[in-house]
Scaffold this active site. Structure first.
Site, short mmCIF file in Angstrom:
data_model
loop_
_atom_site.label_atom_id
_atom_site.label_comp_id
_atom_site.label_asym_id
_atom_site.label_seq_id
_atom_site.Cartn_x
_atom_site.Cartn_y
_atom_site.Cartn_z
N ASP A 1 0.98 -1.16 -0.18
CA ASP A 1 0.19 -0.12 0.16
C ASP A 1 1.01 1.08 0.03
OD1 ASP A 1 -2.06 1.88 0.24
OD2 ASP A 1 -2.73 1.23 2.27
N TYR B 1 -1.83 10.10 -2.45
CA TYR B 1 -2.13 11.19 -3.54
C TYR B 1 -1.18 12.60 -3.17
CZ TYR B 1 -6.80 9.70 -5.11
OH TYR B 1 -7.81 8.80 -5.78
N ARG C 1 0.70 14.83 9.17
CA ARG C 1 0.32 13.95 10.27
C ARG C 1 0.89 14.28 11.48
NH1 ARG C 1 -1.72 8.01 7.61
NH2 ARG C 1 -2.04 9.19 5.48
N ASP D 1 -3.89 2.52 -5.20
CA ASP D 1 -2.56 2.48 -4.75
C ASP D 1 -2.39 1.02 -4.17
OD1 ASP D 1 -4.20 2.86 -2.57
OD2 ASP D 1 -2.75 4.05 -1.41
N GLU D 2 -3.10 0.02 -4.26
CA GLU D 2 -2.33 -1.17 -3.56
C GLU D 2 -2.53 -2.30 -4.62
OE1 GLU D 2 -5.67 -2.23 -0.16
OE2 GLU D 2 -6.18 -0.94 -1.73
P1 TTP Z 1 -5.58 5.10 1.28
O1 TTP Z 1 -4.62 4.15 0.99
O2 TTP Z 1 -6.87 4.73 2.23
O3 TTP Z 1 -4.65 6.40 2.20
P2 TTP Z 1 -3.37 7.10 1.83
O4 TTP Z 1 -2.64 6.35 0.68
O5 TTP Z 1 -3.81 8.47 1.48
O6 TTP Z 1 -2.70 6.96 3.22
P3 TTP Z 1 -2.25 5.62 4.06
O7 TTP Z 1 -0.38 5.78 4.20
O8 TTP Z 1 -2.73 5.92 5.43
O9 TTP Z 1 -2.42 4.48 3.48
O10 TTP Z 1 -6.05 5.64 0.19
C1 TTP Z 1 -5.29 6.01 -1.11
C2 TTP Z 1 -5.82 7.16 -1.90
O11 TTP Z 1 -6.97 7.41 -2.03
C3 TTP Z 1 -5.45 8.59 -0.99
O12 TTP Z 1 -4.38 9.14 -1.05
C4 TTP Z 1 -6.42 9.49 -1.29
C5 TTP Z 1 -7.59 8.62 -2.02
N1 TTP Z 1 -8.68 8.62 -0.96
C6 TTP Z 1 -10.09 9.29 -1.31
O13 TTP Z 1 -10.08 9.97 -2.29
N2 TTP Z 1 -10.89 9.26 -0.51
C7 TTP Z 1 -11.09 8.63 0.88
O14 TTP Z 1 -12.06 8.73 1.63
C8 TTP Z 1 -9.92 7.89 1.08
C9 TTP Z 1 -9.87 7.12 2.39
C10 TTP Z 1 -8.79 7.90 0.15
#
Ligand code: TTP
Length: 478
Positions: free
Chosen positions: A14, A19, A73, A134-135
């Site tokens: 992940d 973004y 954060r 992103d995963e």
């Molecule tokens: P996530 O993988 O949930 O979060 P993240 O990558 O920003 O942070 P983390 O390191 O905690 O994993 O989400 C991936 C992307 O998806 C995030 O960067 C922005 C987008 N996103 C949205 O647009 N709306 C949302 O509600 C969430 C949770 C994420």
């Protein structure tokens, strides 16, 4: 049973604050290493298009935060709980970058393409299944076994132990080196496999960082469920290994809703029917008891899940299974009439038409199924929706035809509803078929037969499909 569960090397990766990282690397002089949050565009304000390369730092915006860099954060900025103004009070240096926009909505193309570049690197050494923007999941069993046998069965040490973690019987070890530096007899076969995989992941994460600048976190285990749980445990820039011995400790106090597939309605009914909240409690129920509540098939699956067993394979797939685009309409923008629904389906259709054409040129494939999904926000939370969807065979991929078909589906649904409202509207295409080499696209489109049946349960691709109600997270669609 347990040994048979320990013969695969599965990884979940992940990206960290995805973004936000993409924006930091797009404008490194101004944003790299700084607190950054990506904010949603204002649906009631300036709806002009902003391309990725445009200046999109709008520090006076009070938009909702959809991604928050780890620098932000650390300064106390929280996604979901704050908007731009409050976040800037907590962290005055915070840079608020608005998502790119096109067709009066967010345009995620830039993030999608960046995610694909990462998956291309991660997929170099094994099977790679892209799971969201992103995963991904990786199956590195073959590569890990090869390296292990080249090292005469001694798991190679990672090139760096920085932010490498291991969950053992007693919980996370303080220093992962202690786990690696054990005498040879104390190693189980599954542990050797996972330790080797962890070393490979240090390499792959370094390659992503060196080639693209992005950092990511990984979970390494014997199956997808455990790998996914592990990847989020020590974010950012970290990896976490969960050998079989560490599974009970990991699951004991884990809320049931944290398990993949139990975050929605079914998970809620499991918790309320059994009067439980943790996976440890779920594990105390016998197969027969579970059978009595949920039927044989679900009971077996739950019984395995509670012990951290999962046999789902990693499928080779770096291309998305579907292409989708959507928009939310909250507050005064809520849709209550069919006319604006048609207008917006037309706008969404334009974006989808372009994306289908780009996908066709790059991947020689053509979608056969069109789905429209519409929903209402659940309570005050902006992340969960009560959604319904309808699908139909996709005849033509131009914006107007897709909008018309989707509108027909919404119309049939609305005819049976009283005083309906729509706060989120998505259209997607799926069920791709390859275009045979040497066939011109015009000829291929003329030749197309009926669409293959839809993947949703109980559906028929040629007719209006079943309704799918429940929690839908809308952020991770590709
Ligand atoms: P996530 O993988 O949930 O979060 P993240 O990558 O920003 O942070 P983390 O390191 O905690 O994993 O989400 C991936 C992307 O998806 C995030 O960067 C922005 C987008 N996103 C949205 O647009 N709306 C949302 O509600 C969430 C949770 C994420």
């Amino acid at each position: 049973m347990a040994e048979a569960q320990a013969n695969r090397a599965i990884v979940h990766v992940d990206l960290d604050a995805f973004y936000a990282q993409v924006e930091q690397h797009r404008d490194p002089d101004r944003l790299l290493g700084k607190p950054v949050a990506v904010i949603q565009y204002n649906p009631y304000g300036d709806l002009k298009s902003y391309k990725p390369e445009d200046d999109r730092v709008f520090n006076s915006s009070n938009g909702s935060l959809i991604a928050v860099s780890y620098e932000a954060r650390a300064a106390g900025v929280k996604r979901g709980a704050m908007r731009g103004d409050e976040a800037r009070k907590v962290c005055p240096e915070l840079q608020l970058v608005q998502v790119p926009t096109a067709n009066a909505k967010a345009d995620l193309t830039h993030y999608r393409d960046s995610g694909k570049q990462v998956m291309d690197i991660l997929g170099r050494l094994g099977t790679c299944e892209r799971a969201s923007i992103d995963e991904c999941y990786l199956d590195l069993t073959v590569e890990a076994r090869k390296r292990l046998s080249a090292a005469a069965g001694h798991p190679p040490r990672p090139t760096s132990f920085e932010r490498v973690h291991v969950c053992t019987e007693q919980g996370p070890v303080e220093d992962a080196r202690d786990w690696w530096d054990r005498n040879d007899q104390s190693w189980g076969d599954g542990e050797r496999l996972l330790a080797t995989t962890a070393a490979i992941m240090v390499e792959l994460r370094a390659a992503v960082r060196a080639e693209l600048g992005y950092t990511c976190s990984a979970g390494i285990a014997h199956n997808k469920i455990l790998a996914k749980l592990a990847s989020g445990m020590h974010k950012p820039m970290a990896e976490t290994v969960v050998p079989l011995a560490g599974v009970p400790h990991l699951l004991e106090s884990l809320p049931v809703s944290k398990l993949r597939q139990l975050g929605g309605k079914f998970g809620n009914s499991v918790m309320s029917k059994l009067g439980i909240s943790t996976v440890g409690e779920l594990a105390t129920f016998s197969l027969a008891k579970l059978d009595a509540h949920f039927g044989e098939q679900n009971a077996r699956w739950l019984h395995n899940l509670a012990r951290g067993f999962d046999e789902e394979e990693v499928q080779q797939r770096t291309l998305p299974k579907s292409l989708s685009c959507g928009k939310t309409f909250q507050g005064p923008n809520t849709l209550r009439k069919l006319e604006p629904v048609l207008k917006w389906l037309g706008e969404l259709g334009k974006e989808l038409e372009t994306r289908i054409a780009t996908d066709r040129a790059a991947n020689s494939r053509e979608p056969r199924l069109l789905t429209v999904q519409f929903g209402r926000a659940k309570g005050k939370g902006w992340r969960e929706w009560d959604s319904s969807s309808r699908s139909t065979a996709l005849q033509k991929c131009d914006a107007a035809s897709m909008a018309k078909s989707a509108h027909e589906l919404v119309k049939r649904w609305a005819a049976n509803e009283q005083a309906w409202t729509i706060e989120s509207l998505f259209i997607s295409v799926s069920n791709f078929v390859p275009i045979p080499t040497g066939t011109s696209i015009t000829r291929f489109l003329k030749q197309r037969g009926p669409a293959p049946s839809a993947s949703e349960p109980g559906s028929s691709a040629l007719a209006v499909q079943s309704t799918e109600k429940g929690k839908v997270k809308q952020k991770k669609a590709l």
